[in-house]
Write a protein that holds these residues in place. Structure first.
Motif, PDB file in Angstrom:
ATOM      1  N   THR A   9      58.358  21.132  11.175  1.00  0.00           N
ATOM      2  CA  THR A   9      59.231  19.959  11.194  1.00  0.00           C
ATOM      3  C   THR A   9      58.550  18.768  11.855  1.00  0.00           C
ATOM      4  OG1 THR A   9      60.282  20.476  13.325  1.00  0.00           O
ATOM      5  CG2 THR A   9      61.273  21.442  11.340  1.00  0.00           C
ATOM      6  N   PHE A  10      57.389  18.994  12.471  1.00  0.00           N
ATOM      7  CA  PHE A  10      56.670  17.924  13.156  1.00  0.00           C
ATOM      8  C   PHE A  10      55.828  17.142  12.154  1.00  0.00           C
ATOM      9  CE2 PHE A  10      56.424  21.158  16.830  1.00  0.00           C
ATOM     10  CZ  PHE A  10      57.717  20.868  17.220  1.00  0.00           C
ATOM     11  N   CYS A  11      55.871  15.843  12.253  1.00  0.00           N
ATOM     12  CA  CYS A  11      55.108  14.989  11.342  1.00  0.00           C
ATOM     13  C   CYS A  11      54.195  14.090  12.162  1.00  0.00           C
ATOM     14  CB  CYS A  11      56.057  14.145  10.495  1.00  0.00           C
ATOM     15  SG  CYS A  11      55.189  13.054   9.370  1.00  0.00           S
ATOM     16  N   ALA A  12      52.910  14.097  11.818  1.00  0.00           N
ATOM     17  CA  ALA A  12      51.945  13.254  12.512  1.00  0.00           C
ATOM     18  C   ALA A  12      51.583  12.020  11.682  1.00  0.00           C
ATOM     19  CB  ALA A  12      50.682  14.061  12.816  1.00  0.00           C
ATOM     20  N   ALA A  13      52.355  11.729  10.663  1.00  0.00           N
ATOM     21  CA  ALA A  13      52.134  10.581   9.777  1.00  0.00           C
ATOM     22  C   ALA A  13      50.762  10.623   9.116  1.00  0.00           C
ATOM     23  CB  ALA A  13      52.332   9.267  10.521  1.00  0.00           C
ATOM     24  N   ALA A  14      50.236  11.829   8.940  1.00  0.00           N
ATOM     25  CA  ALA A  14      48.949  12.014   8.274  1.00  0.00           C
ATOM     26  C   ALA A  14      49.163  12.911   7.065  1.00  0.00           C
ATOM     27  CB  ALA A  14      47.949  12.658   9.229  1.00  0.00           C
ATOM     28  N   SER A  17      49.542  16.616   7.618  1.00  0.00           N
ATOM     29  CA  SER A  17      50.679  16.998   8.446  1.00  0.00           C
ATOM     30  C   SER A  17      51.868  17.376   7.563  1.00  0.00           C
ATOM     31  CB  SER A  17      51.049  15.814   9.344  1.00  0.00           C
ATOM     32  OG  SER A  17      52.169  16.088  10.122  1.00  0.00           O
ATOM     33  N   CYS A  18      52.846  17.992   8.173  1.00  0.00           N
ATOM     34  CA  CYS A  18      54.070  18.329   7.446  1.00  0.00           C
ATOM     35  C   CYS A  18      54.868  17.066   7.145  1.00  0.00           C
ATOM     36  CB  CYS A  18      54.912  19.289   8.270  1.00  0.00           C
ATOM     37  SG  CYS A  18      54.100  20.874   8.527  1.00  0.00           S
ATOM     38  N   GLU A  19      55.697  17.167   6.136  1.00  0.00           N
ATOM     39  CA  GLU A  19      56.532  16.043   5.720  1.00  0.00           C
ATOM     40  C   GLU A  19      57.680  15.838   6.699  1.00  0.00           C
ATOM     41  OE1 GLU A  19      59.611  15.268   2.080  1.00  0.00           O
ATOM     42  OE2 GLU A  19      57.738  16.274   1.599  1.00  0.00           O
ATOM     43  N   LEU A  20      57.982  14.589   6.982  1.00  0.00           N
ATOM     44  CA  LEU A  20      59.102  14.234   7.852  1.00  0.00           C
ATOM     45  C   LEU A  20      60.414  14.435   7.097  1.00  0.00           C
ATOM     46  CD1 LEU A  20      59.986  13.000  10.572  1.00  0.00           C
ATOM     47  CD2 LEU A  20      59.788  10.758   9.488  1.00  0.00           C
ATOM     48  N   ALA A  21      61.356  15.082   7.726  1.00  0.00           N
ATOM     49  CA  ALA A  21      62.666  15.295   7.102  1.00  0.00           C
ATOM     50  C   ALA A  21      63.413  13.973   6.992  1.00  0.00           C
ATOM     51  CB  ALA A  21      63.490  16.286   7.920  1.00  0.00           C
ATOM     52  N   GLY A  22      64.301  13.898   6.040  1.00  0.00           N
ATOM     53  CA  GLY A  22      65.046  12.674   5.806  1.00  0.00           C
ATOM     54  C   GLY A  22      66.329  12.569   6.604  1.00  0.00           C
ATOM     55  N   MET A  23      66.596  13.543   7.467  1.00  0.00           N
ATOM     56  CA  MET A  23      67.806  13.509   8.281  1.00  0.00           C
ATOM     57  C   MET A  23      67.575  14.290   9.565  1.00  0.00           C
ATOM     58  SD  MET A  23      70.252  16.116   6.111  1.00  0.00           S
ATOM     59  CE  MET A  23      71.632  15.638   7.102  1.00  0.00           C
ATOM     60  N   PRO A  24      68.400  14.059  10.583  1.00  0.00           N
ATOM     61  CA  PRO A  24      68.221  14.778  11.847  1.00  0.00           C
ATOM     62  C   PRO A  24      68.557  16.267  11.712  1.00  0.00           C
ATOM     63  CG  PRO A  24      70.102  13.276  11.975  1.00  0.00           C
ATOM     64  CD  PRO A  24      69.486  13.094  10.629  1.00  0.00           C
ATOM     65  N   TYR A  25      67.920  17.061  12.544  1.00  0.00           N
ATOM     66  CA  TYR A  25      68.217  18.498  12.582  1.00  0.00           C
ATOM     67  C   TYR A  25      69.466  18.705  13.418  1.00  0.00           C
ATOM     68  CZ  TYR A  25      63.801  19.213  10.339  1.00  0.00           C
ATOM     69  OH  TYR A  25      62.786  19.191   9.421  1.00  0.00           O
ATOM     70  N   ARG A  26      70.358  19.563  12.917  1.00  0.00           N
ATOM     71  CA  ARG A  26      71.647  19.790  13.574  1.00  0.00           C
ATOM     72  C   ARG A  26      71.888  21.291  13.736  1.00  0.00           C
ATOM     73  NH1 ARG A  26      74.695  14.771  12.526  1.00  0.00           N
ATOM     74  NH2 ARG A  26      73.318  13.551  11.243  1.00  0.00           N
ATOM     75  N   ALA A  38      60.111  24.716   5.757  1.00  0.00           N
ATOM     76  CA  ALA A  38      59.083  25.711   5.455  1.00  0.00           C
ATOM     77  C   ALA A  38      58.743  25.701   3.966  1.00  0.00           C
ATOM     78  CB  ALA A  38      59.553  27.097   5.894  1.00  0.00           C
ATOM     79  N   ALA A  39      59.749  25.611   3.114  1.00  0.00           N
ATOM     80  CA  ALA A  39      59.517  25.580   1.666  1.00  0.00           C
ATOM     81  C   ALA A  39      58.747  24.320   1.269  1.00  0.00           C
ATOM     82  CB  ALA A  39      60.845  25.658   0.909  1.00  0.00           C
ATOM     83  N   ARG A  40      59.073  23.175   1.891  1.00  0.00           N
ATOM     84  CA  ARG A  40      58.331  21.935   1.610  1.00  0.00           C
ATOM     85  C   ARG A  40      56.870  22.080   2.026  1.00  0.00           C
ATOM     86  NH1 ARG A  40      62.867  19.384   3.756  1.00  0.00           N
ATOM     87  NH2 ARG A  40      61.778  19.013   5.718  1.00  0.00           N
ATOM     88  N   ALA A  41      56.638  22.702   3.174  1.00  0.00           N
ATOM     89  CA  ALA A  41      55.268  22.887   3.652  1.00  0.00           C
ATOM     90  C   ALA A  41      54.477  23.768   2.694  1.00  0.00           C
ATOM     91  CB  ALA A  41      55.267  23.481   5.058  1.00  0.00           C
ATOM     92  N   VAL A  42      55.064  24.884   2.273  1.00  0.00           N
ATOM     93  CA  VAL A  42      54.369  25.798   1.361  1.00  0.00           C
ATOM     94  C   VAL A  42      54.120  25.128   0.018  1.00  0.00           C
ATOM     95  CG1 VAL A  42      54.541  28.000   0.134  1.00  0.00           C
ATOM     96  CG2 VAL A  42      55.229  27.859   2.527  1.00  0.00           C
TER      97      VAL A  42
END
Length: 130
Positions: A9-14, A17-26, A38-42
């Motif tokens: 869930t961490f995004c380093a803007a590179a 890096s993993c993709e930034l989610a479009g909404m807050p985690y709840r 995880a599915a987006r990362a894979v």
């Protein structure tokens, strides 16, 4: 809580890096959101790539550097003994990526070089209710 998917869930803007989610985690939707991350990362070529000519499974730094955490998570979750990293990736992947990854059975796992180029992609908005 010992869930290594949080690392995805961490995004380093590179690009690497993993993709930034479009909404807050709840708390109410956290399990679903972690599975989606995880599915987006894979699914991302910058995180998981199969090189058939070299028989290599190339994995991004966010996963490769924490293989032990991911395999331990898989062991706890699926009551499995000594899973390969490929098993972990298959568990996190969506159906189409599972088919793609199944072809990498027996491949050597290597780390993808980290691509520090700035990520210019806009985040994908996800409906937490779905």
């Amino acid at each position: 809580g010992g869930d290594p998917r949080v690392r995805l869930t961490f995004c380093a803007a590179a690009v690497g890096s993993c993709e930034l989610a479009g909404m807050p985690y709840r708390p109410v939707t956290l399990e679903r959101q972690l599975q989606q991350a995880a599915a987006r990362a894979v699914a991302s070529e910058s995180m998981v790539r199969v090189d058939h000519p070299r028989r290599e499974l190339l994995v991004g730094q966010a996963i490769f550097a924490h293989q032990r955490e991911f395999t331990q998570w898989y062991q706890r979750r699926y009551q499995s003994e000594e899973p390969a990293l490929l098993n972990v990736l298959l568990a996190m992947a969506n159906e189409s990526d599972r088919r793609r990854l199944n072809d990498a059975t027996g491949y050597r796992v290597k780390m993808l070089p980290f691509d520090r180029a700035l990520n210019s992609q806009a985040p994908t908005l996800v409906d937490a209710g779905s």
